[in-house]
Design a protein around this motif. Structure first.
Motif, PDB file in Angstrom:
ATOM      1  N   THR A  43     -32.404 -16.061  18.511  1.00  0.00           N
ATOM      2  CA  THR A  43     -33.401 -15.178  17.898  1.00  0.00           C
ATOM      3  C   THR A  43     -34.415 -15.949  17.074  1.00  0.00           C
ATOM      4  O   THR A  43     -35.622 -15.673  17.129  1.00  0.00           O
ATOM      5  N   ALA A  44     -33.960 -16.905  16.271  1.00  0.00           N
ATOM      6  CA  ALA A  44     -34.851 -17.572  15.313  1.00  0.00           C
ATOM      7  C   ALA A  44     -34.894 -19.087  15.464  1.00  0.00           C
ATOM      8  O   ALA A  44     -35.665 -19.748  14.758  1.00  0.00           O
ATOM      9  N   GLY A  45     -34.083 -19.658  16.361  1.00  0.00           N
ATOM     10  CA  GLY A  45     -33.975 -21.105  16.438  1.00  0.00           C
ATOM     11  C   GLY A  45     -33.006 -21.614  15.385  1.00  0.00           C
ATOM     12  O   GLY A  45     -32.735 -20.926  14.388  1.00  0.00           O
ATOM     13  N   PRO A  46     -32.459 -22.816  15.564  1.00  0.00           N
ATOM     14  CA  PRO A  46     -31.464 -23.333  14.605  1.00  0.00           C
ATOM     15  C   PRO A  46     -31.990 -23.399  13.180  1.00  0.00           C
ATOM     16  O   PRO A  46     -31.335 -22.939  12.238  1.00  0.00           O
ATOM     17  N   LEU A  47     -33.181 -23.959  13.004  1.00  0.00           N
ATOM     18  CA  LEU A  47     -33.728 -24.078  11.652  1.00  0.00           C
ATOM     19  C   LEU A  47     -34.131 -22.703  11.114  1.00  0.00           C
ATOM     20  O   LEU A  47     -33.882 -22.396   9.941  1.00  0.00           O
ATOM     21  N   GLY A  48     -34.745 -21.882  11.961  1.00  0.00           N
ATOM     22  CA  GLY A  48     -35.141 -20.546  11.521  1.00  0.00           C
ATOM     23  C   GLY A  48     -33.951 -19.717  11.091  1.00  0.00           C
ATOM     24  O   GLY A  48     -33.988 -19.027  10.056  1.00  0.00           O
ATOM     25  N   ALA A  49     -32.859 -19.781  11.876  1.00  0.00           N
ATOM     26  CA  ALA A  49     -31.659 -19.017  11.520  1.00  0.00           C
ATOM     27  C   ALA A  49     -31.019 -19.559  10.250  1.00  0.00           C
ATOM     28  O   ALA A  49     -30.558 -18.792   9.396  1.00  0.00           O
ATOM     29  N   ALA A  50     -30.989 -20.907  10.118  1.00  0.00           N
ATOM     30  CA  ALA A  50     -30.403 -21.505   8.918  1.00  0.00           C
ATOM     31  C   ALA A  50     -31.217 -21.128   7.681  1.00  0.00           C
ATOM     32  O   ALA A  50     -30.657 -20.821   6.619  1.00  0.00           O
ATOM     33  N   LEU A  51     -32.555 -21.137   7.816  1.00  0.00           N
ATOM     34  CA  LEU A  51     -33.400 -20.751   6.680  1.00  0.00           C
ATOM     35  C   LEU A  51     -33.208 -19.279   6.327  1.00  0.00           C
ATOM     36  O   LEU A  51     -33.210 -18.909   5.149  1.00  0.00           O
ATOM     37  N   ALA A  52     -33.037 -18.422   7.332  1.00  0.00           N
ATOM     38  CA  ALA A  52     -32.811 -17.004   7.070  1.00  0.00           C
ATOM     39  C   ALA A  52     -31.501 -16.799   6.309  1.00  0.00           C
ATOM     40  O   ALA A  52     -31.438 -15.995   5.367  1.00  0.00           O
ATOM     41  N   MET A  53     -30.473 -17.543   6.701  1.00  0.00           N
ATOM     42  CA  MET A  53     -29.196 -17.412   6.002  1.00  0.00           C
ATOM     43  C   MET A  53     -29.269 -17.999   4.596  1.00  0.00           C
ATOM     44  O   MET A  53     -28.670 -17.459   3.659  1.00  0.00           O
ATOM     45  N   ALA A  54     -30.002 -19.094   4.441  1.00  0.00           N
ATOM     46  CA  ALA A  54     -30.170 -19.670   3.100  1.00  0.00           C
ATOM     47  C   ALA A  54     -30.938 -18.695   2.202  1.00  0.00           C
ATOM     48  O   ALA A  54     -30.591 -18.499   1.026  1.00  0.00           O
ATOM     49  N   ALA A  55     -31.997 -18.078   2.766  1.00  0.00           N
ATOM     50  CA  ALA A  55     -32.752 -17.088   1.998  1.00  0.00           C
ATOM     51  C   ALA A  55     -31.875 -15.895   1.662  1.00  0.00           C
ATOM     52  O   ALA A  55     -31.916 -15.367   0.535  1.00  0.00           O
ATOM     53  N   GLY A  56     -31.079 -15.476   2.639  1.00  0.00           N
ATOM     54  CA  GLY A  56     -30.158 -14.366   2.377  1.00  0.00           C
ATOM     55  C   GLY A  56     -29.148 -14.710   1.306  1.00  0.00           C
ATOM     56  O   GLY A  56     -28.814 -13.873   0.452  1.00  0.00           O
TER      57      GLY A  56
END
Length: 497
Positions: A51-64
């Protein structure tokens, strides 16, 4: 002179059952962390990456994790000030009154119960990975998902066992939780080792996919993935710890969970190419097998996934039952939910009620997984938003309230944290609305609506006119008692309920 016969001894009154203060620091931390690290990291990680790419997903989880960390700060102060079973229920009752307390309590209870049901469906889905011939005796089909008797019975048996463990005592449940969390972390450490030694950096490309839509597509699952740090406040009355330390463990557990999710996303992406991710049923397990070059390691990670299911299931069942118990104690739910086991001191009827719901969930098939994730998340965010509002109200109205742990100091720092929590939760809640990039589908909204229709029936039981304040619960119980023609309880009778 006649001897006077001594009067018979007065009958000894049997002590009323009470919650037992037996959870130590490791039990408490394991309850918070284990409730957040369930099975989603095994079954959903591949979807996050695509859905977001590895970095995009990791950043989304970090933001969450950062959002939940701010929310956790409000909880940490409130639980230290009011370390009683029911968590949110007590904070909202004191800050906003009875009806707002019911709304927040009902919201988080709905979130808890959807996760318990989710785990009851996730377990047989995981077992199918290990035992491909598990599907026997076809029953029916739900939303394209075939349901087999043997598959569903895996969830049923687990529901019976976990509910039974919780009835037998919170100390036993806490000890089981600590042991399983340690095993889960051992599996996670192996996954990280495999990525560091055998991971392919080329698999991480493209780092970001689908731009903002991909980022928010991952961010909307954050409430569901991080719910559980607030189980510590639910069980605070059973923690044998100073209130200040209980509050600290709330925030620590959020930070650990955020680090776990970021690690799992990056290690899984390093083990599978984009094409492999697209065809993988359980990407995290397949990545583990690829990183070590053997299916045995994939099976070991599945065992870690099962450990995550059990820890989340155990914790959220504990939290939901304490919340229903507290609501019953305040007269918001039928008194039946407030019954404690005479020997083990656990809210036995509340546990049985939630246990039966989790027992039924597998018979709706694996299609329920996505529906449960999506339907429970808005309710969770509503509860978090209301707790932030309660935090701000109490800071302004009761600045001298006893707060063993005061976040942001005595100045305006606490108000800034509380205001940030409210705004972040409001923003997160807006993502679920129709028309938004990550808006929910029809089925989750139907489940969400059904929960709140049921809640509306109980809301009518809650009297109007119970104003906020330290004695709000006493006044609520007194009013309910007078309506039933019973003696109004004295405040002293409520101390240490």
């Amino acid at each position: 002179m006649a001897l006077r016969t001594p009067p018979p001894p007065a009958p000894q009154a049997h002590p009323q059952p009470a919650l037992k203060k037996v959870l130590n620091r490791w039990d408490t931390l394991a309850i918070g962390v284990g409730s957040m690290i369930g099975f989603g990291w095994v079954v959903l990680t591949g979807d996050w990456i695509t859905t977001a790419g590895p970095l995009g997903a990791a950043l989304a989880m970090a933001a969450g994790g950062a959002i939940m960390g701010v929310v956790g700060l409000t909880y940490s102060e409130l639980v230290a000030a009011m370390p009683r079973a029911g968590g949110e229920h007590n904070y909202l009752l004191r800050a906003m009154g009875a009806r707002w307390s019911f709304l927040g309590s009902w919201a988080i209870a709905g979130g808890y119960i959807t996760i318990v049901a989710f785990e009851a469906v996730a377990l047989p889905k995981t077992a199918l990975y290990l035992f491909p011939d598990l599907n026997q005796v076809f029953l029916w089909e739900v939303a394209g998902s075939e349901v087999y008797l043997t598959w569903a019975l895996v969830g049923v048996v687990a529901a019976v066992v976990i509910t039974g463990i919780n009835i037998l005592g919170v100390k036993l449940a806490g000890a089981v939780q600590t042991f399983v969390v340690l095993f889960l972390f051992a599996v996670g450490a192996l996954h990280l080792l495999g990525a560091l030694t055998n991971g392919e950096p080329a698999n991480l490309e493209p780092l970001v996919s689908n731009g903002a839509a991909g980022f928010f597509g991952v961010l909307i699952v954050v409430p569901f993935m991080f719910v559980g740090f607030d189980v510590i406040p639910q069980a605070a009355e059973e923690c044998d710890l100073p209130p200040r330390r209980i509050g600290r463990y709330v925030v620590i557990s959020v930070l650990i969970a955020a680090a776990w999710y970021v690690m799992v996303i990056l290690t899984t992406a390093s083990g599978l190419s984009v094409g492999q991710l697209a065809t993988s049923e359980l990407a995290t397990a397949d990545a583990m097998g690829a990183l070590f070059g053997t299916p045995a390691m994939a099976n070991l990670l599945i065992a870690g996934g099962i450990a995550g299911i059990l820890t989340s299931w155990n914790s959220l069942l504990m939290g939901a039952s304490r919340l229903l118990y507290a609501m019953a104690e305040s007269g918001m739910l039928p008194r039946w939910f407030g019954t404690l086991h005479p020997r083990y001191g656990t809210p036995v009827n509340a546990l049985l009620f939630i246990g039966v719901l989790s027992l039924l969930a597998p018979f709706f098939g694996s299609a329920m997984l996505g529906w449960l994730v999506d339907s429970g998340s808005p309710s969770i965010v509503i509860a978090y938003l209301l707790v932030g509002v309660a935090f701000v109200i109490l800071r302004r109205r009761e600045p001298d309230m006893d707060r063993p742990l005061r976040v942001g100091g005595r100045g305006n720092g606490g108000l800034v944290i509380g205001g940030a929590s409210v705004l972040l939760c409001a923003g997160l809640l807006s993502l679920y609305l129709p028309g938004m990039p990550a808006g929910l589908g029809a089925a989750p909204w139907i489940l969400f609506g059904l929960w709140w229709v049921l809640g509306a029936a109980f809301l009518l039981r809650v009297p109007r006119g119970i104003t906020p304040g330290p004695d709000a619960e006493h006044r609520l119980l007194a009013l309910l008692a007078s309506r039933r023609g019973r003696e109004v309880p004295a405040p002293a009778e409520l101390v240490g309920r």
